[in-house]
Each structure stands twice: as structure tokens, then as C-alpha cells.
Write a protein that holds these residues in place. Structure first.
Motif, PDB file in Angstrom:
ATOM      1  N   PHE A  42       0.832  -1.201   0.000  1.00  0.00           N
ATOM      2  CA  PHE A  42       0.000   0.000   0.000  1.00  0.00           C
ATOM      3  C   PHE A  42       0.870   1.256   0.000  1.00  0.00           C
ATOM      4  CE2 PHE A  42      -2.899   3.063   2.153  1.00  0.00           C
ATOM      5  CZ  PHE A  42      -3.893   3.064   1.187  1.00  0.00           C
ATOM      6  N   GLN A  43       1.933   1.233   0.815  1.00  0.00           N
ATOM      7  CA  GLN A  43       2.859   2.378   0.863  1.00  0.00           C
ATOM      8  C   GLN A  43       3.480   2.644  -0.503  1.00  0.00           C
ATOM      9  OE1 GLN A  43       6.145   2.471   3.705  1.00  0.00           O
ATOM     10  NE2 GLN A  43       4.803   1.485   5.212  1.00  0.00           N
ATOM     11  N   ILE A  44       3.971   1.572  -1.117  1.00  0.00           N
ATOM     12  CA  ILE A  44       4.628   1.720  -2.420  1.00  0.00           C
ATOM     13  C   ILE A  44       3.612   2.186  -3.465  1.00  0.00           C
ATOM     14  CG2 ILE A  44       5.845   0.475  -4.259  1.00  0.00           C
ATOM     15  CD1 ILE A  44       7.022  -1.303  -2.005  1.00  0.00           C
ATOM     16  N   PHE A  45       2.401   1.675  -3.329  1.00  0.00           N
ATOM     17  CA  PHE A  45       1.329   2.076  -4.240  1.00  0.00           C
ATOM     18  C   PHE A  45       1.080   3.585  -4.143  1.00  0.00           C
ATOM     19  CE2 PHE A  45      -3.261   2.776  -4.941  1.00  0.00           C
ATOM     20  CZ  PHE A  45      -3.349   2.357  -6.249  1.00  0.00           C
ATOM     21  N   LEU A  46       1.060   4.111  -2.908  1.00  0.00           N
ATOM     22  CA  LEU A  46       0.846   5.550  -2.730  1.00  0.00           C
ATOM     23  C   LEU A  46       1.978   6.358  -3.349  1.00  0.00           C
ATOM     24  CD1 LEU A  46      -0.660   5.982   0.854  1.00  0.00           C
ATOM     25  CD2 LEU A  46      -1.809   6.083  -1.355  1.00  0.00           C
ATOM     26  N   TRP A  47       3.209   5.907  -3.156  1.00  0.00           N
ATOM     27  CA  TRP A  47       4.356   6.597  -3.758  1.00  0.00           C
ATOM     28  C   TRP A  47       4.211   6.659  -5.272  1.00  0.00           C
ATOM     29  CZ3 TRP A  47       7.561   9.831  -1.741  1.00  0.00           C
ATOM     30  CH2 TRP A  47       7.936   9.730  -0.392  1.00  0.00           C
ATOM     31  N   THR A  48       3.897   5.513  -5.862  1.00  0.00           N
ATOM     32  CA  THR A  48       3.819   5.489  -7.332  1.00  0.00           C
ATOM     33  C   THR A  48       2.663   6.357  -7.823  1.00  0.00           C
ATOM     34  OG1 THR A  48       2.523   3.463  -7.208  1.00  0.00           O
ATOM     35  CG2 THR A  48       4.869   3.204  -7.610  1.00  0.00           C
ATOM     36  N   MET A  49       1.542   6.358  -7.073  1.00  0.00           N
ATOM     37  CA  MET A  49       0.417   7.200  -7.482  1.00  0.00           C
ATOM     38  C   MET A  49       0.795   8.676  -7.373  1.00  0.00           C
ATOM     39  SD  MET A  49      -1.744   5.165  -8.607  1.00  0.00           S
ATOM     40  CE  MET A  49      -3.096   6.257  -8.969  1.00  0.00           C
ATOM     41  N   GLY A  50       1.563   9.041  -6.330  1.00  0.00           N
ATOM     42  CA  GLY A  50       2.031  10.423  -6.155  1.00  0.00           C
ATOM     43  C   GLY A  50       2.909  10.844  -7.333  1.00  0.00           C
ATOM     44  N   ILE A  51       3.819   9.948  -7.692  1.00  0.00           N
ATOM     45  CA  ILE A  51       4.730  10.248  -8.813  1.00  0.00           C
ATOM     46  C   ILE A  51       3.933  10.424 -10.103  1.00  0.00           C
ATOM     47  CG2 ILE A  51       6.599   9.294 -10.234  1.00  0.00           C
ATOM     48  CD1 ILE A  51       7.519   7.841  -7.578  1.00  0.00           C
ATOM     49  N   LEU A  52       2.990   9.517 -10.292  1.00  0.00           N
ATOM     50  CA  LEU A  52       2.133   9.587 -11.486  1.00  0.00           C
ATOM     51  C   LEU A  52       1.415  10.939 -11.546  1.00  0.00           C
ATOM     52  CD1 LEU A  52       0.948   7.734 -13.831  1.00  0.00           C
ATOM     53  CD2 LEU A  52      -1.028   7.467 -12.324  1.00  0.00           C
ATOM     54  N   ALA A  53       0.864  11.367 -10.405  1.00  0.00           N
ATOM     55  CA  ALA A  53       0.101  12.620 -10.361  1.00  0.00           C
ATOM     56  C   ALA A  53       1.010  13.804 -10.688  1.00  0.00           C
ATOM     57  CB  ALA A  53      -0.533  12.783  -8.979  1.00  0.00           C
ATOM     58  N   VAL A  54       2.193  13.840 -10.064  1.00  0.00           N
ATOM     59  CA  VAL A  54       3.107  14.959 -10.304  1.00  0.00           C
ATOM     60  C   VAL A  54       3.481  15.021 -11.784  1.00  0.00           C
ATOM     61  CG1 VAL A  54       5.449  15.808  -9.844  1.00  0.00           C
ATOM     62  CG2 VAL A  54       3.996  15.031  -7.949  1.00  0.00           C
ATOM     63  N   VAL A  55       3.831  13.877 -12.354  1.00  0.00           N
ATOM     64  CA  VAL A  55       4.246  13.842 -13.760  1.00  0.00           C
ATOM     65  C   VAL A  55       3.106  14.337 -14.657  1.00  0.00           C
ATOM     66  CG1 VAL A  55       4.872  12.293 -15.663  1.00  0.00           C
ATOM     67  CG2 VAL A  55       5.983  12.052 -13.431  1.00  0.00           C
ATOM     68  N   TRP A  56       1.899  13.878 -14.404  1.00  0.00           N
ATOM     69  CA  TRP A  56       0.762  14.283 -15.234  1.00  0.00           C
ATOM     70  C   TRP A  56       0.458  15.783 -15.108  1.00  0.00           C
ATOM     71  CZ3 TRP A  56      -3.730  10.168 -15.100  1.00  0.00           C
ATOM     72  CH2 TRP A  56      -3.347   9.070 -15.880  1.00  0.00           C
ATOM     73  N   ILE A  57       0.509  16.292 -13.879  1.00  0.00           N
ATOM     74  CA  ILE A  57       0.189  17.706 -13.666  1.00  0.00           C
ATOM     75  C   ILE A  57       1.221  18.587 -14.374  1.00  0.00           C
ATOM     76  CG2 ILE A  57       0.077  19.535 -11.900  1.00  0.00           C
ATOM     77  CD1 ILE A  57      -1.123  17.309 -10.024  1.00  0.00           C
TER      78      ILE A  57
END
Ligand code: CUA
Length: 416
Positions: A42-57
Motif C-alpha cells: 500500500f505504501q509503495i502504491f501511494l508513492w507510485t500514485m504520487g509520482i504519477l500525479a506529479v508527472v501528469w500535472i
């Protein structure tokens, strides 16, 4: 940041939606070990989702803000921007550290056994699982591992033939079961271990996760997690075993003998031996009439209290065929409390209580037991067990008749 949270939430919801209907889900933890893995995931999932969001924004902003317009001048070239180079080296490195630290921590924590853990041997065979309880009374069972809830266990995993892998996703990670090799004198045998505490009562499905031959894909298992009382009761029942129940007439005869012994005191018997022949004859005649009377009562009692149904007759016949060695069953199989003590195949004690046969492949019904005993190779290609007409492993075909097979199936199903 709000968007990234929403995205994370949506992702998690999607993933948990996958958990419910699938019995071998790895995201529905039911042990401390599985919870640790889930937390990490779950922790790693949150990190990857955060990275995804930053890259997209950032990407969206740049696409809109710097899109080409008519007569746009050549954009400013910033190749080799020192600040950016440093930032995108350090930030990912920090993220990797943030992921690595809890990962390594979890790896070490889950490798440490609880000092009170109950050791259970988990042994892979082609194509079934054997479970032994060396710290209790040496109980053995197959394909259905029973564990008490909230009690730490240490699964000691190895194989009797080729590589297998023990995997019950809801209870934790998978571990290879490998054949034990000879070790230099003084060294310990190298087992693989899983340390965990089951936290939920229930039945959890597992699967061999290492290709081990023709029937690898149908080498399943179940873990039944139950209350300590239920587990203790199972252990007690297992040890009590299935000693042959005496037939009704035998009970009657034994009771009769007891009665007679009580009826004639020893002194009287001794006196009888010294009595002249004619008196003895009279006495024994009297005894005989008494004898017949009580025998009548006894046999009537026995018939009243234990009527032998057709089903019971079939079970009795099955026991006889099985235990006589006809068909060779007892060369490989054991039934606690009887003379059957084979160790090559699954131990069949309390077989009737298992929900499945053939390593989780068939529902445990008398009909399926008949199918299995008749032609195991049709159900599980490569199995070592011989069928009625087909040999298996080093064993000749059993040559049992249809009636004998049905009787054995009834007997095995009655072991509960
Ligand atoms: Cu055992 Cu695959």
C-alpha cells in the motif's frame, strides 16, 4: 495534491474490489505476515500514485502553457540547468530510500520466528501436500492444514521429490519447497520457513507455485484456521484414530463372558473342579440354560441398539478390504489406530472431514472417492497412485472390483 489523493483512493478502491470474489487474492490478508506485506504494498502504491500525479500535472501544464502559437519565438534553451539536474537526481533517490527502508525492515521482521511458535512440517510431494505436527503427537494430514487462530506458527517447508512452492496468498508470501540435500556433518539442514500468526478463522486456499510436473497446476491445498478448542478437538480425535469397532455379536459375546465371570465366584469354580462328576454335570447343565437365556437377551440388546444398516455393512466391508491389504492400499496409506501404516501416500486419518480429495481438486464425496480410486491418473496425470486397471509409480494395478472400490470409498468417507 488533492487530485493525487483522489487518484490514489480510486486506485485502491479498484484494487480492493478485486479482493472479494477471489479466494486466492493476495490483497485480502488474514495473518500478521500478510498484513505486513499488504502495508508495504500500500505504501509503495501511494508513492507510485504520487509520482504519477506529479508527472501528469507538470506535463499537462507544460503542454498547455508552452503550446506552439502562430509566430511563437524559439523557446529559451535551458540544457544543463544545474538546479533541475540536482533536483531530479536527489528526489528519486530519496523516494527509493523511503521505499527501501520499510521493505528491508519487513523482510527482516518476517524472518524472525516467535519463540513460542508451533512448528509444522510442510512437505511437497508430486502432487499433494503433507503436513506434520512434530511438536504435538506426530499427527499427519494431507492437503488440508489445520491451524489454531492467533497462535504463532513456524512452517518448516521442504520437498520429498522435486521443487514445489507453498503459497497461500491470504496468509503470506510464497516459499519454495526444495528437496533436502545432504549437509556437511555438524551443519544444520537448510529448510525454508514461513513465520506467521493466522488472525482470522476461515478456510484459505493455496496453490503449488513452482512448476513440478504434469499435474502442477492442480496441486492445491487449503488451510483451515479454527479456534484453539476446535483444533485441540481435532488433534484428540486424530490420536484416538479409527480402531476397528467390534461387530455387534462380538460385543454381545464379550458382555456375556463378563457376566458369567461375575456370576460364578472364583472359589465356586475351584470347588466345582473338586466336585464329583455327576454334580458337575448338573451344575454345568444349569449354567448352560442360564447361558442360553442371557445370550438371547444379549443378542437382542445388540440388535436393538446397533442395527446394521446397508450403509454400515458397506463401510464394514470396505474396512475389511482396505485393511486386508487387498488392492495394496495399506502399502502407501496409514489410518491412525489401525494396522494401516504406509508412509508413501497421504495419511487418511479423519479423511471424511476433509472438504476435498486429490489435493483440492475434487469435492470429498463417496462418488468422487470411487472415481479417484478407480482411475486416479485420469484425474491427476502423473500421480503415483495406481488405479484399478492402471499401474502407478512402482505399483501394479490394484485390480479391485467395482463393489470393492465402492466399499473402500464408503469406509474412507466414514473416517471422521
Ligand atoms: Cu508442486 Cu507445482
Amino acid at each position: 495534491m488533492r487530485f493525487s489523493r483522489l487518484a490514489a483512493l480510486a486506485g485502491v478502491l479498484l484494487l480492493t474490489a478485486c479482493g472479494g470474489e477471489y479466494p486466492q487474492s493476495s490483497i485480502a490478508p488474514a495473518s500478521d505476515f500478510a498484513h505486513r506485506i499488504q502495508d508495504l504494498y500500500f505504501q509503495i502504491f501511494l508513492w507510485t500514485m504520487g509520482i504519477l500525479a506529479v508527472v501528469w500535472i507538470v506535463l499537462t501544464y507544460i503542454l498547455v502553457r508552452f503550446r506552439e502559437k502562430p509566430d511563437s519565438p524559439e523557446p529559451e534553451q535551458i540544457h544543463g540547468h544545474l538546479g533541475l539536474e540536482i533536483a531530479w537526481t536527489i528526489v528519486p533517490a530519496l523516494i527509493v530510500v523511503a521505499i527501501a527502508v520499510p521493505t528491508i525492515q519487513t523482510t527482516f521482521d518476517t524472518q524472525t520466528p516467535d519463540p513460542d511458535a508451533m512448528v509444522v512440517d510442510v512437505i511437497g510431494h508430486q502432487y499433494w501436500w503433507e503436513f506434520r505436527y512434530p511438536e504435538l503427537g506426530g499427527e499427519r494430514t494431507a492437503n488440508e492444514l489445520r491451524l489454531p487462530v492467533d497462535r504463532p506458527v513456524a512452517l518448516r517447508i521442504w520437498s520429498d521429490d522435486v521443487l514445489h512452492s507453498f503459497w497461500v496468498p491470504q496468509l503470506g508470501g510464497k516459499r519454495d519447497a526444495y528437496p533436502l540435500r545432504a549437509v556437511p556433518e555438524g551443519d544444520d539442514t537448510k529448510y525454508n520457513w514461513i513465520f506467521m500468526t493466522p488472525q482470522e478463522v476461515g478456510t484459505f486456499m493455496g496453490q503449488c507455485a513452482e512448476f513440478c510436473g504434469q499435474s502442477h497446476a492442480i496441486m492445491g491445498m487449503r488451510v483451515v484456521v479454527e479456534s484453539q478448542e476446535d483444533f485441540d478437538a481435532w488433534v484428540a480425535d486424530w490420536n484416538e484414530g479409527h480402531a476397528e469397532v467390534p461387530a455387534a455379536e462380538e460385543i454381545a459375546e464379550a458382555e456375556l463372558e463378563e457376566e458369567l465371570q461375575e456370576a460364578i465366584p472364583i472359589a465356586e469354580v475351584a470347588a466345582l473342579q473338586d466336585t464329583p462328576q455327576d454334580v458337575q454335570d448338573a451344575a454345568s447343565q444349569e449354567d448352560a440354560s442360564q447361558d442360553t437365556a442371557s445370550q438371547d437377551t444379549a443378542s437382542q440388546d445388540a440388535t436393538d441398539s446397533t442395527p446394521v444398516s446397508a450403509e454400515q455393512a458397506l463401510i464394514d466391508e470396505g474396512r475389511q478390504v482396505f485393511q486386508s491389504g487387498l488392492g495394496g492400499c495399506i502399502a502407501c496409506h496409514a489410518v491412525q489406530g489401525t494396522d494401516a501404516a504406509g508412509v508413501i501416500g497421504p495419511n487418511l486419518t479423519l479423511l471424511g472431514r476433509r472438504s476435498t480429495i486429490a489435493a483440492g481438486w475434487l469435492e470429498n464425496t463417496p462418488e468422487n472417492l470411487v472415481r479417484w480410486i478407480t482411475a486416479p491418473q485420469d484425474i491427476k496425470p502423473g500421480v503415483l497412485m495406481p488405479g484399478v486397471d492402471v499401474a502407478g509409480g512402482n505399483w501394479p494395478a490394484t485390480g479391485l472390483t467395482e463393489d470393492q472400490v465402492r466399499a473402500i470409498a464408503a469406509y474412507l468417507h466414514s473416517l471422521r
